[in-house]
Scaffold this active site. Structure first.
Site, PDB file in Angstrom:
ATOM      1  N   ARG A 193      -0.295   6.576   7.438  1.00  8.74           N
ATOM      2  CA  ARG A 193      -0.220   6.690   5.976  1.00  8.74           C
ATOM      3  C   ARG A 193      -0.851   7.986   5.466  1.00  8.74           C
ATOM      4  O   ARG A 193      -0.479   8.482   4.412  1.00  8.74           O
ATOM      5  CB  ARG A 193      -0.967   5.515   5.304  1.00  8.74           C
ATOM      6  CG  ARG A 193      -0.342   4.157   5.523  1.00  8.74           C
ATOM      7  CD  ARG A 193      -0.976   3.147   4.563  1.00  8.74           C
ATOM      8  NE  ARG A 193      -0.760   1.767   4.944  1.00  8.74           N
ATOM      9  CZ  ARG A 193       0.313   1.038   4.617  1.00  8.74           C
ATOM     10  NH1 ARG A 193       1.280   1.589   3.907  1.00  8.74           N
ATOM     11  NH2 ARG A 193       0.419  -0.217   4.995  1.00  8.74           N
ATOM     12  N   ASP A 234      14.804   0.473   1.243  1.00  2.00           N
ATOM     13  CA  ASP A 234      15.490   0.322   2.525  1.00  2.00           C
ATOM     14  C   ASP A 234      16.700  -0.575   2.270  1.00  2.00           C
ATOM     15  O   ASP A 234      17.744  -0.092   1.847  1.00  2.00           O
ATOM     16  CB  ASP A 234      14.482  -0.244   3.539  1.00  2.00           C
ATOM     17  CG  ASP A 234      15.021  -0.305   4.949  1.00  2.00           C
ATOM     18  OD1 ASP A 234      15.905   0.485   5.291  1.00  2.00           O
ATOM     19  OD2 ASP A 234      14.545  -1.142   5.737  1.00  2.00           O
ATOM     20  N   LYS A 291       0.805  -1.193   0.000  1.00  2.00           N
ATOM     21  CA  LYS A 291       0.000   0.000   0.000  1.00  2.00           C
ATOM     22  C   LYS A 291       0.853   1.263   0.000  1.00  2.00           C
ATOM     23  O   LYS A 291       0.380   2.355  -0.293  1.00  2.00           O
ATOM     24  CB  LYS A 291      -0.874   0.040   1.264  1.00  2.00           C
ATOM     25  CG  LYS A 291      -1.780  -1.130   1.449  1.00  2.00           C
ATOM     26  CD  LYS A 291      -2.503  -1.015   2.828  1.00  2.00           C
ATOM     27  CE  LYS A 291      -3.233  -2.278   3.134  1.00  2.00           C
ATOM     28  NZ  LYS A 291      -3.714  -2.307   4.550  1.00  2.00           N
ATOM     29  N   GLY A 292       2.110   1.119   0.384  1.00  2.00           N
ATOM     30  CA  GLY A 292       2.954   2.282   0.670  1.00  2.00           C
ATOM     31  C   GLY A 292       3.044   3.312  -0.437  1.00  2.00           C
ATOM     32  O   GLY A 292       3.128   4.506  -0.172  1.00  2.00           O
ATOM     33  N   GLU A 350       7.590   2.937  -6.328  1.00  2.00           N
ATOM     34  CA  GLU A 350       7.819   2.395  -4.984  1.00  2.00           C
ATOM     35  C   GLU A 350       7.954   3.535  -3.974  1.00  2.00           C
ATOM     36  O   GLU A 350       8.390   4.640  -4.319  1.00  2.00           O
ATOM     37  CB  GLU A 350       9.074   1.500  -5.025  1.00  2.00           C
ATOM     38  CG  GLU A 350       9.498   0.891  -3.712  1.00  2.00           C
ATOM     39  CD  GLU A 350       8.473  -0.011  -3.037  1.00  2.00           C
ATOM     40  OE1 GLU A 350       7.320   0.411  -2.852  1.00  2.00           O
ATOM     41  OE2 GLU A 350       8.855  -1.133  -2.644  1.00  2.00           O
ATOM     42  N   PHE A 405      12.844   5.469  11.392  1.00  2.00           N
ATOM     43  CA  PHE A 405      11.590   4.898  10.909  1.00  2.00           C
ATOM     44  C   PHE A 405      10.735   6.018  10.337  1.00  2.00           C
ATOM     45  O   PHE A 405      10.315   6.920  11.032  1.00  2.00           O
ATOM     46  CB  PHE A 405      10.846   4.108  11.984  1.00  2.00           C
ATOM     47  CG  PHE A 405       9.973   3.080  11.332  1.00  2.00           C
ATOM     48  CD1 PHE A 405      10.427   1.787  11.149  1.00  2.00           C
ATOM     49  CD2 PHE A 405       8.726   3.432  10.822  1.00  2.00           C
ATOM     50  CE1 PHE A 405       9.651   0.852  10.468  1.00  2.00           C
ATOM     51  CE2 PHE A 405       7.946   2.499  10.149  1.00  2.00           C
ATOM     52  CZ  PHE A 405       8.415   1.207   9.972  1.00  2.00           C
TER      53      PHE A 405
HETATM   54  P1  IMP Z   1      13.482  -3.429   1.691  1.00  2.00           P
HETATM   55  O1  IMP Z   1      13.165  -4.743   1.034  1.00  2.00           O
HETATM   56  O2  IMP Z   1      14.360  -3.622   2.910  1.00  2.00           O
HETATM   57  O3  IMP Z   1      14.084  -2.422   0.735  1.00  2.00           O
HETATM   58  O4  IMP Z   1      12.124  -2.864   2.284  1.00  2.00           O
HETATM   59  C1  IMP Z   1      11.294  -2.078   1.521  1.00  2.00           C
HETATM   60  C2  IMP Z   1       9.914  -2.001   2.105  1.00  2.00           C
HETATM   61  O5  IMP Z   1       9.919  -1.949   3.535  1.00  2.00           O
HETATM   62  C3  IMP Z   1       9.273  -0.694   1.661  1.00  2.00           C
HETATM   63  O6  IMP Z   1       8.559  -0.878   0.465  1.00  2.00           O
HETATM   64  C4  IMP Z   1       8.387  -0.335   2.833  1.00  2.00           C
HETATM   65  O7  IMP Z   1       7.123  -0.941   2.674  1.00  2.00           O
HETATM   66  C5  IMP Z   1       9.072  -0.941   4.027  1.00  2.00           C
HETATM   67  N1  IMP Z   1       9.884   0.072   4.748  1.00  2.00           N
HETATM   68  C6  IMP Z   1      11.233   0.143   4.812  1.00  2.00           C
HETATM   69  N2  IMP Z   1      11.648   1.161   5.577  1.00  2.00           N
HETATM   70  C7  IMP Z   1      10.533   1.770   6.009  1.00  2.00           C
HETATM   71  C8  IMP Z   1      10.311   2.934   6.860  1.00  2.00           C
HETATM   72  O8  IMP Z   1      11.225   3.614   7.363  1.00  2.00           O
HETATM   73  N3  IMP Z   1       9.008   3.255   7.070  1.00  2.00           N
HETATM   74  C9  IMP Z   1       7.969   2.551   6.547  1.00  2.00           C
HETATM   75  N4  IMP Z   1       8.138   1.470   5.751  1.00  2.00           N
HETATM   76  C10 IMP Z   1       9.412   1.088   5.496  1.00  2.00           C
HETATM   77 MG    MG Z   2       6.368  -0.860   0.352  1.00  2.00          MG
END
Ligand code: IMP
Ligand code: MG
Length: 189
Positions: free
Chosen positions: A175, A113, A53-54, A109, A162
């Protein structure tokens, strides 16, 4: 600390505003211009693949600022791991409703992270033979990246905190904040 926060019911949980609303809106319009420029001569509508949903809030503003024809598609993926760390083991919860073979695909996206989720997604979509495939991400945490995934347009780099708001959540909350902030550590610890 939070005395300068715009009034909002979620405000008490936010330590600081990292990106205020005018800055966010201006950058989203720039990203839409960048992407529009790259597809100016495309013969078919581009396909925006929004990762729910992000990225939904970002998609909403970004797509309306594009000056090339675009179609909207949605995907839900789930990334296994604990609350703080994705593992790279990703499953598709809801797949695209359209065949992307031969199409110009732009993945939209919210945040990169570790990069694991996006890297997996790009590999998976590439196997479906799109005419082209690129990524636009609103945010990236440079200190956290483990897998270096190509991102043709990036909005902002953010610190290793975060992050919530403008589509990003913690436990489904925050959100709907119209700006991006850092959650107070005592809220998630
Ligand atoms: P990755 O696979 O570690 O790159 O994680 C990516 C996903 O984790 C993103 O699409 C977000 O949904 C979630 N995410 C990572 N960091 C944050 C944050 O600081 N706040 C909220 N969601 C996050
Ligand atoms: Mg996401």
């Amino acid at each position: 600390m939070s005395s300068d926060l715009p009034a909002h019911p979620y405000g008490a949980d936010i330590g600081a505003v990292l990106i205020d609303e005018p800055t966010l809106q201006a950058r989203v319009r720039e990203l839409a211009e960048e992407v529009s420029d790259r597809y100016r001569d495309a013969e078919e509508d581009i396909v925006l693949v929004c990762i729910l949903k992000g990225a939904a809030v970002f998609l909403s503003d970004f797509s309306r600022a594009l000056t090339v024809p675009a179609q909207l598609e949605f995907m839900v993926v789930s990334s296994y791991g604990n609350a703080a760390e994705s593992s790279g083991t990703v499953t598709i919860v809801k797949d695209l409703a359209t065949d992307i073979a031969g199409r110009h695909v732009v993945v939209v996206e919210d945040i990169i992270d570790s990069g694991r989720t996006l890297a997996w997604l790009v590999d998976t979509l590439a196997e479906r033979d799109p005419a082209s495939l690129e990524v636009v991400a609103l945010l990236r945490k440079p200190d956290r990246v483990v897998v270096d995934v190509a991102c043709e347009s990036l909005g902002f780099e953010v610190p290793d905190e975060f992050i919530v708001g403008y589509g990003l959540d913690y436990a489904e909350r925050y959100r709907t904040l119209p700006w991006i902030g850092a959650l107070r550590p005592e809220v998630y610890r």
